[in-house]
Design a protein around this motif. Structure first.
Motif: not given
Length: 146
Positions: A53-73
């Motif tokens: 959330x606090x990163x400088x990644x583009x918004x679409x990258x952030x959305x895709x990452x946050x929607x991932x079902x990964x135990x590391x997140x």
């Protein structure tokens, strides 16, 4: 993977996106498991923390990452990666960064759209012929009755 720019050291994700090293928190900890004196004395394992959330990644990258079902997140949107495969801290650091890079690339990659294809006539014919042959072979095994 890592490259230097006028902004400092960066982790290259794609040619259009990269993460400044200051956004990635890396700490050295002692490795787990067998390994003798080296494991007990030296902090070779790496804990990597990256706040999506606090990163400088583009918004679409952030959305895709946050929607991932990964135990590391975590639920807070923090990626936690622990690398301890190697005996050296440097190799484990590179491994952790590689895994972060891979996680982001896989999350952002859009899978190719699959087009339904129709079987060719010859492939259908071959399939039916092989089924017929197999049936005849099995019929030959049966008892002969008058």
């Amino acid at each position: 993977m890592l490259f230097s720019s006028h902004l400092g050291i960066m982790l290259q994700i794609y040619h259009t996106a990269s993460i400044p090293e200051r956004e990635i928190e890396i700490s050295a900890v002692r490795s787990q498991g067998a390994g003798g004196q080296n494991v007990n004395k030296v902090a070779t394992a790496i804990h990597l923390r990256f706040n999506i959330k606090a990163s400088s990644l583009p918004e679409r990258y952030k959305e895709r990452l946050l929607n991932l079902n990964d135990r590391r997140i975590t639920e807070d949107g923090i990626v936690i990666i622990k690398a301890q495969e190697h005996r050296s801290q440097l190799e484990n650091r590179e491994e952790a960064l590689r895994r972060l890079q891979e996680l982001i690339q896989n999350a952002v990659a859009v899978p190719k759209k699959r087009f339904n294809t129709k079987q060719t006539r010859s492939s259908q014919r071959k399939r039916l012929d092989s089924k017929t042959k197999r049936g005849q072979l099995k019929a030959m095994r049966r008892k002969i009755t008058d």
